[in-house]
Design a protein around this motif. Structure first.
Motif, mmCIF file in Angstrom:
data_model
loop_
_atom_site.group_PDB
_atom_site.id
_atom_site.type_symbol
_atom_site.label_atom_id
_atom_site.label_comp_id
_atom_site.label_asym_id
_atom_site.label_seq_id
_atom_site.Cartn_x
_atom_site.Cartn_y
_atom_site.Cartn_z
ATOM 1 N N UNK A 52 27.317 16.102 19.643
ATOM 2 C CA UNK A 52 28.527 16.407 19.885
ATOM 3 C C UNK A 52 28.598 16.623 21.024
ATOM 4 N N UNK A 53 27.705 17.236 21.308
ATOM 5 C CA UNK A 53 28.106 17.864 22.889
ATOM 6 C C UNK A 53 27.250 16.933 24.253
ATOM 7 N N UNK A 54 26.415 15.746 23.877
ATOM 8 C CA UNK A 54 25.941 14.312 24.696
ATOM 9 C C UNK A 54 27.545 13.644 25.012
ATOM 10 N N UNK A 55 28.217 13.584 23.863
ATOM 11 C CA UNK A 55 29.479 11.991 23.850
ATOM 12 C C UNK A 55 30.362 13.215 24.636
ATOM 13 N N UNK A 56 30.525 14.510 24.573
ATOM 14 C CA UNK A 56 31.283 14.981 25.677
ATOM 15 C C UNK A 56 31.048 14.659 27.031
ATOM 16 N N UNK A 57 29.828 15.032 27.395
ATOM 17 C CA UNK A 57 29.139 15.237 28.222
ATOM 18 C C UNK A 57 29.467 13.972 28.965
ATOM 19 N N UNK A 58 29.207 12.513 28.377
ATOM 20 C CA UNK A 58 29.072 11.369 28.778
ATOM 21 C C UNK A 58 30.386 11.426 28.655
ATOM 22 N N UNK A 59 30.965 11.152 27.963
ATOM 23 C CA UNK A 59 32.079 10.734 28.175
ATOM 24 C C UNK A 59 31.951 8.864 27.142
ATOM 25 N N UNK A 60 31.091 9.707 26.291
ATOM 26 C CA UNK A 60 30.545 8.299 24.961
ATOM 27 C C UNK A 60 31.261 8.351 23.695
ATOM 28 N N UNK A 61 31.955 7.985 23.380
ATOM 29 C CA UNK A 61 32.245 7.358 21.853
ATOM 30 C C UNK A 61 31.209 8.553 20.715
ATOM 31 N N UNK A 62 31.737 9.284 19.835
ATOM 32 C CA UNK A 62 30.657 9.804 19.066
ATOM 33 C C UNK A 62 29.519 8.627 17.901
ATOM 34 N N UNK A 63 30.227 7.488 17.998
ATOM 35 C CA UNK A 63 29.596 7.072 17.184
ATOM 36 C C UNK A 63 28.616 6.738 17.808
ATOM 37 N N UNK A 64 28.516 5.858 19.421
ATOM 38 C CA UNK A 64 28.022 5.543 19.806
ATOM 39 C C UNK A 64 26.415 6.071 20.252
ATOM 40 N N UNK A 65 26.863 7.256 20.237
ATOM 41 C CA UNK A 65 25.392 8.185 20.876
ATOM 42 C C UNK A 65 24.896 8.259 19.272
ATOM 43 N N UNK A 66 25.305 9.064 18.002
ATOM 44 C CA UNK A 66 24.587 8.537 16.803
ATOM 45 C C UNK A 66 23.650 7.301 17.128
ATOM 46 N N UNK A 67 24.462 6.555 17.581
ATOM 47 C CA UNK A 67 23.525 4.876 17.541
ATOM 48 C C UNK A 67 22.306 4.964 18.197
ATOM 49 N N UNK A 68 22.841 5.385 19.668
ATOM 50 C CA UNK A 68 21.837 5.542 20.572
ATOM 51 C C UNK A 68 20.589 6.526 20.403
ATOM 52 N N UNK A 69 21.318 7.782 19.405
ATOM 53 C CA UNK A 69 19.835 8.274 19.211
ATOM 54 C C UNK A 69 18.753 8.203 18.192
ATOM 55 N N UNK A 71 18.383 5.043 18.415
ATOM 56 C CA UNK A 71 17.018 3.850 18.918
ATOM 57 C C UNK A 71 16.622 4.863 19.722
ATOM 58 N N UNK A 72 16.618 6.161 19.970
ATOM 59 C CA UNK A 72 16.215 6.511 20.929
ATOM 60 C C UNK A 72 14.795 7.075 20.146
ATOM 61 N N UNK A 73 15.174 8.056 19.104
ATOM 62 C CA UNK A 73 14.066 8.728 18.080
ATOM 63 C C UNK A 73 13.196 7.102 17.686
ATOM 64 N N UNK A 74 14.001 5.804 17.598
ATOM 65 C CA UNK A 74 13.221 5.336 16.861
ATOM 66 C C UNK A 74 12.053 4.446 17.896
ATOM 67 N N UNK A 75 11.906 4.916 19.498
ATOM 68 C CA UNK A 75 11.186 4.544 20.573
ATOM 69 C C UNK A 75 10.607 5.518 20.810
ATOM 70 N N UNK A 76 10.369 7.119 19.524
ATOM 71 C CA UNK A 76 9.721 8.482 19.579
ATOM 72 C C UNK A 76 9.471 8.922 20.854
#
Length: 186
Positions: A52-69, A71-76
């Protein structure tokens, strides 16, 4: 200070610029802009951040943040960490640049180089049994396979070299050539 305590806090100019630039670079490297921006924010953050903090800070939809997180976790490149008194998941980025680069290289190798080698091996094998393939095409396919396999072996060998030694090697740059045996020009 990159600590974000409230979604109304404004990021320092240099932090904002880095996040935007990293997002642009991500796009050029084939990485979704949001994924790259989230990675940049987490990399510079002084504390774990919730989605939620990431979404608010970057102005990105929460669902997009979740998907992006994911992907980043998948890349370790990021990991989930517990925060005392919080039920929400919080995330931090790997901050050791050698580890970041090693993980990115490993992911790209798995997704790009390994399939390229498999495809080249198939092409070379098919070319060897096909009388309609010209000598030039056959030779070039073999050369590309040999080059790609050589680079793949080099990458595997470099993974075993300690980071401090790799850093010294990189700093040597072209001066490393003087340590190699020279072949007399003929």
């Amino acid at each position: 200070m990159t600590e974000i305590t409230d979604s109304t806090d404004r990021l320092p100019v240099a932090v904002e610029r880095f996040i935007l630039h990293w997002g642009d670079l991500g796009g050029q490297w084939g990485v979704n802009r949001s994924v790259a921006q989230i990675h940049a924010l987490l990399y510079l953050s002084e504390k774990p951040l919730a989605a939620e903090e990431i979404a608010a800070t970057l102005g990105i939809a929460r669902s997009n943040v979740s998907t992006s997180l994911k992907e980043l976790s998948g890349w370790n490149l990021i990991r989930r960490v517990p925060v005392l008194g919080e039920r929400r998941d919080h995330f931090v980025a790997e901050t050791d640049l050698w580890e970041v680069i090693t993980r990115i290289a490993a992911g790209r190798k798995e997704r790009e180089i390994d399939p390229a080698i498999a495809a080249l091996r198939t092409c070379v094998a098919q070319a060897e049994g096909d009388p309609t393939i010209g000598a030039v095409a056959s030779r070039r396919l073999k050369a590309m396979l040999e080059f790609t396999e050589t680079m793949d072996r080099w990458h595997s060998q470099m993974l075993g070299v300690p980071h401090a030694t790799l850093a010294k090697l990189i700093r040597l740059g072209s001066r490393i050539v003087r340590f190699l045996p020279s072949k007399p020009e003929g």
